[in-house]
Design a protein around this motif. Structure first.
Motif: not given
Length: 249
Positions: A24-29, A39-48, A50-55
């Motif tokens: 929710i938090v990183l998706g909203a950001a 271009r979605g560069y910041f969105a990709h940093r959010c995805a990375r 999120w991935s680190w936190l999940i793992l």
């Protein structure tokens, strides 16, 4: 050293709420950032992130093999096998590239996740009525900005961990775009979350990056050309999965 499993109460009262909060938090950001970062560069940093936190939260340890085989700043088409929902966080966290995925259209309708993917420039494909010309136009637009693509060429998650035959559609686009294809083998994510199960288990997983493969230069590639390239890439990925994941079984 093996990682001890989670108790049921840890899954229910800690893991599920934590993962929901991260999403929710990183998706909203990510969605908000799309208002000023097209271009979605910041969105990709959010995805990375999120991935680190999940793992980290679910105690999944990743070993990366072959990163030296690819060149930073180069635009690639990464082609991976697909064992689990965990393949995506493993790949996004491990590869230092601006990645966009080609996903099925139904994912775009998921709250938060779908909005993030759509606003972040990821590609959606209607498998029943694919618009290949439209996909190729959007693909080339992304690649012109130096973005790389990640494709799960099996089309769905493997039920038994073995690598199913790769579908040819994306390889036809790869030939037309003339971009190097990087075979990627994901090993062990099925132990974390197999297909059909929501519960996760801690595990050691491995991501193996192979040498890039340059597609043939063909002005008007056919489905036959795409299938030949798909089979070539499949052979590389499947050999690694069979040797490293099933040889000792």
């Amino acid at each position: 050293m093996s990682i001890p499993p989670f108790h049921w109460w840890r899954t229910v009262f800690y893991l599920i709420p934590a993962i929901a909060l991260y999403t929710i938090v990183l998706g909203a950001a990510s969605i908000v950032s799309s208002l000023f970062d097209r271009r979605g560069y910041f969105a990709h940093r959010c995805a990375r992130a999120w991935s680190w936190l999940i793992l980290k939260t679910t105690r999944v340890r990743v070993t990366l093999d072959g990163l030296d085989r690819i060149t930073p700043g180069t635009t690639y088409v990464f082609v991976s096998n697909h064992q689990s929902h965990y393949d995506t966080p493993v790949i996004f966290r491990s590869l230092p590239f601006q990645l966009r995925i080609i996903a099925k259209e139904s994912l775009s309708r998921f709250p938060v996740l779908g909005w993030h993917l759509k606003r972040g420039g990821h590609l959606f494909v209607d498998r029943e009525h694919p618009d290949r010309e439209g996909i190729l136009r959007r693909w080339r637009a992304l690649l012109s900005e130096g973005l790389s693509l990640i494709i799960y060429a099996e089309g769905t998650r493997s039920a038994d961990g073995h690598v199913a035959r790769f579908k040819a559609g994306s390889f036809l686009l790869a030939i037309q775009a003339g971009l190097p294809i990087v075979p990627v083998a994901v090993l062990g994510t099925r132990q974390v979350m197999p297909k059909g199960r929501l519960r996760t288990e801690p595990a050691d997983v491995e991501l193996v990056i192979h040498d890039p493969i340059q597609p043939p230069t063909i002005s008007q590639p056919t489905v036959h050309d795409a299938k030949a390239l798909a089979d070539r890439v499949h052979a590389v990925v499947a050999a690694t999965v069979e040797a490293r994941q099933f040889a000792a079984v």
